[in-house]
Write a protein that holds these residues in place. Structure first.
Motif, PDB file in Angstrom:
ATOM      1  N   ILE A 119       0.672  -1.369   0.027  1.00 60.63           N
ATOM      2  CA  ILE A 119       0.069  -0.077   0.130  1.00 60.63           C
ATOM      3  C   ILE A 119       0.915   1.182  -0.139  1.00 60.63           C
ATOM      4  N   ALA A 120       2.026   1.199   0.887  1.00 61.65           N
ATOM      5  CA  ALA A 120       2.974   2.541   0.904  1.00 61.65           C
ATOM      6  C   ALA A 120       3.377   2.549  -0.551  1.00 61.65           C
ATOM      7  N   ARG A 121       3.909   1.387  -1.048  1.00 63.55           N
ATOM      8  CA  ARG A 121       4.463   1.712  -2.429  1.00 63.55           C
ATOM      9  C   ARG A 121       3.425   2.167  -3.389  1.00 63.55           C
ATOM     10  N   ILE A 122       2.103   1.753  -3.396  1.00 60.82           N
ATOM     11  CA  ILE A 122       1.276   1.965  -4.447  1.00 60.82           C
ATOM     12  C   ILE A 122       1.084   3.674  -4.155  1.00 60.82           C
ATOM     13  N   GLU A 123       1.066   4.169  -2.751  1.00 62.26           N
ATOM     14  CA  GLU A 123       0.839   5.484  -2.733  1.00 62.26           C
ATOM     15  C   GLU A 123       1.997   6.437  -3.296  1.00 62.26           C
ATOM     16  N   GLU A 124       3.339   5.830  -3.104  1.00 61.66           N
ATOM     17  CA  GLU A 124       4.378   6.503  -3.709  1.00 61.66           C
ATOM     18  C   GLU A 124       4.402   6.371  -5.258  1.00 61.66           C
ATOM     19  N   MET A 125       3.996   5.380  -5.791  1.00 61.23           N
ATOM     20  CA  MET A 125       3.814   5.349  -7.169  1.00 61.23           C
ATOM     21  C   MET A 125       2.723   6.308  -7.638  1.00 61.23           C
ATOM     22  N   GLN A 126       1.680   6.455  -7.092  1.00 64.92           N
ATOM     23  CA  GLN A 126       0.360   7.357  -7.387  1.00 64.92           C
ATOM     24  C   GLN A 126       1.234   8.742  -7.539  1.00 64.92           C
ATOM     25  N   LYS A 127       1.869   9.191  -6.260  1.00 65.68           N
ATOM     26  CA  LYS A 127       2.403  10.556  -6.251  1.00 65.68           C
ATOM     27  C   LYS A 127       3.357  10.588  -7.421  1.00 65.68           C
ATOM     28  N   ALA A 128       4.196   9.679  -7.829  1.00 60.76           N
ATOM     29  CA  ALA A 128       5.116   9.989  -9.074  1.00 60.76           C
ATOM     30  C   ALA A 128       4.235   9.797 -10.347  1.00 60.76           C
ATOM     31  N   LEU A 129       2.933   9.325 -10.449  1.00 59.38           N
ATOM     32  CA  LEU A 129       2.466   9.338 -11.502  1.00 59.38           C
ATOM     33  C   LEU A 129       1.688  10.816 -11.750  1.00 59.38           C
ATOM     34  N   GLU A 130       1.164  11.201 -10.650  1.00 62.06           N
ATOM     35  CA  GLU A 130       0.497  12.503 -10.632  1.00 62.06           C
ATOM     36  C   GLU A 130       1.634  13.667 -11.127  1.00 62.06           C
ATOM     37  N   ARG A 131       2.795  13.564 -10.682  1.00 60.40           N
ATOM     38  CA  ARG A 131       4.109  14.535 -11.009  1.00 60.40           C
ATOM     39  C   ARG A 131       4.114  14.275 -12.391  1.00 60.40           C
ATOM     40  N   LEU A 132       4.288  12.900 -13.027  1.00 59.79           N
ATOM     41  CA  LEU A 132       4.488  12.754 -14.432  1.00 59.79           C
ATOM     42  C   LEU A 132       3.465  13.557 -15.232  1.00 59.79           C
ATOM     43  N   ASN A 133       2.327  13.027 -14.903  1.00 58.34           N
ATOM     44  CA  ASN A 133       0.939  14.114 -15.299  1.00 58.34           C
ATOM     45  C   ASN A 133       1.175  15.353 -15.521  1.00 58.34           C
ATOM     46  N   TYR A 134       1.659  15.898 -14.407  1.00 59.72           N
ATOM     47  CA  TYR A 134       1.685  17.550 -14.166  1.00 59.72           C
ATOM     48  C   TYR A 134       2.623  17.832 -15.286  1.00 59.72           C
ATOM     49  N   LYS A 135       3.968  17.250 -15.315  1.00 58.52           N
ATOM     50  CA  LYS A 135       5.084  17.409 -16.040  1.00 58.52           C
ATOM     51  C   LYS A 135       4.724  17.365 -17.591  1.00 58.52           C
ATOM     52  N   ILE A 136       4.110  16.414 -17.870  1.00 56.56           N
ATOM     53  CA  ILE A 136       3.647  16.277 -19.259  1.00 56.56           C
ATOM     54  C   ILE A 136       2.548  17.424 -19.657  1.00 56.56           C
ATOM     55  N   GLU A 137       1.511  17.711 -18.904  1.00 59.22           N
ATOM     56  CA  GLU A 137       0.526  18.893 -18.973  1.00 59.22           C
ATOM     57  C   GLU A 137       1.322  20.034 -19.289  1.00 59.22           C
ATOM     58  N   GLN A 138       2.411  20.356 -18.425  1.00 57.79           N
ATOM     59  CA  GLN A 138       3.215  21.513 -18.475  1.00 57.79           C
ATOM     60  C   GLN A 138       3.958  21.582 -19.812  1.00 57.79           C
ATOM     61  N   TYR A 139       4.338  20.703 -20.524  1.00 59.95           N
ATOM     62  CA  TYR A 139       5.095  20.628 -21.831  1.00 59.95           C
ATOM     63  C   TYR A 139       3.927  20.672 -23.034  1.00 59.95           C
ATOM     64  N   GLU A 140       2.670  19.985 -22.627  1.00 58.35           N
ATOM     65  CA  GLU A 140       1.469  20.116 -23.777  1.00 58.35           C
ATOM     66  C   GLU A 140       1.167  21.578 -23.762  1.00 58.35           C
ATOM     67  N   THR A 141       0.976  22.353 -22.714  1.00 62.88           N
ATOM     68  CA  THR A 141       0.567  23.713 -22.582  1.00 62.88           C
ATOM     69  C   THR A 141       1.775  24.613 -23.269  1.00 62.88           C
ATOM     70  N   LYS A 142       3.036  24.360 -23.167  1.00 63.21           N
ATOM     71  CA  LYS A 142       3.871  25.238 -23.646  1.00 63.21           C
ATOM     72  C   LYS A 142       4.180  25.182 -25.414  1.00 63.21           C
ATOM     73  N   VAL A 143       4.102  23.506 -25.465  1.00 65.14           N
ATOM     74  CA  VAL A 143       4.330  23.147 -26.998  1.00 65.14           C
ATOM     75  C   VAL A 143       2.963  23.619 -27.844  1.00 65.14           C
ATOM     76  N   VAL A 144       1.933  23.296 -27.584  1.00 65.68           N
ATOM     77  CA  VAL A 144       0.639  24.091 -28.379  1.00 65.68           C
ATOM     78  C   VAL A 144       0.699  25.367 -28.752  1.00 65.68           C
ATOM     79  N   PRO A 145       0.928  26.238 -27.673  1.00 70.78           N
ATOM     80  CA  PRO A 145       0.924  27.566 -28.157  1.00 70.78           C
ATOM     81  C   PRO A 145       2.195  27.912 -28.993  1.00 70.78           C
ATOM     82  N   ALA A 146       3.151  27.335 -28.752  1.00 75.51           N
ATOM     83  CA  ALA A 146       4.492  27.401 -29.599  1.00 75.51           C
ATOM     84  C   ALA A 146       4.168  27.203 -30.908  1.00 75.51           C
TER      85      ALA A 146
END
Length: 125
Positions: free
Chosen positions: A92-119
């Motif tokens: 359960i602890a590892r799943i929670e850590e992985m969920q946090k990492a997934l959320e961070r990755l999703n955030y980073k991808i979203e940041q790239y998508e919002t920067k790439v699309v306007p460019a």
């Protein structure tokens, strides 16, 4: 079943199956008259259980202890249950850590998508 058949069935190498048996991760496998391992359905259930637990990251040491206790019989039910509870808590602890990492990755991808699309839109104009 032969070790080759079991290997293919579970996606584990014959060396891994031999290693699991040698360290007590799975109970001793019966051998036929020629000394060749002859896996039963019970053996396959053990392998399936161990593979599932290993795929989930359960520690080998905990599983070895679990198998050893299982072979001692019903007097060890509580100890086996405790091992499983502890491993569940760790999972359960590892799943929670992985969920946090997934959320961070999703955030980073979203940041790239919002920067790439306007460019890209600026380039089209």
């Amino acid at each position: 079943m032969t070790i080759t058949e079991v290997s293919k069935k579970f996606g584990l190498s014959p060396d891994t199956l031999r290693y699991y048996e040698r360290i007590g991760l799975i109970p001793r496998v019966h051998r036929n008259e020629s000394g060749i391992r002859d896996y039963t359905e019970e053996d396959c259930r053990w392998i399936e259980f161990i593979k599932c637990m290993r795929d989930a990251g359960v520690q080998i040491e905990a599983l070895i202890e679990y198998v050893a206790l299982f072979q001692q019989g019903d007097a060890t039910v509580e100890a086996r249950k405790q091992i499983l509870i502890e491993q569940r808590e760790q999972l359960i602890a590892r799943i929670e850590e992985m969920q946090k990492a997934l959320e961070r990755l999703n955030y980073k991808i979203e940041q790239y998508e919002t920067k790439v699309v306007p460019a890209q839109n600026k380039l089209k104009r």
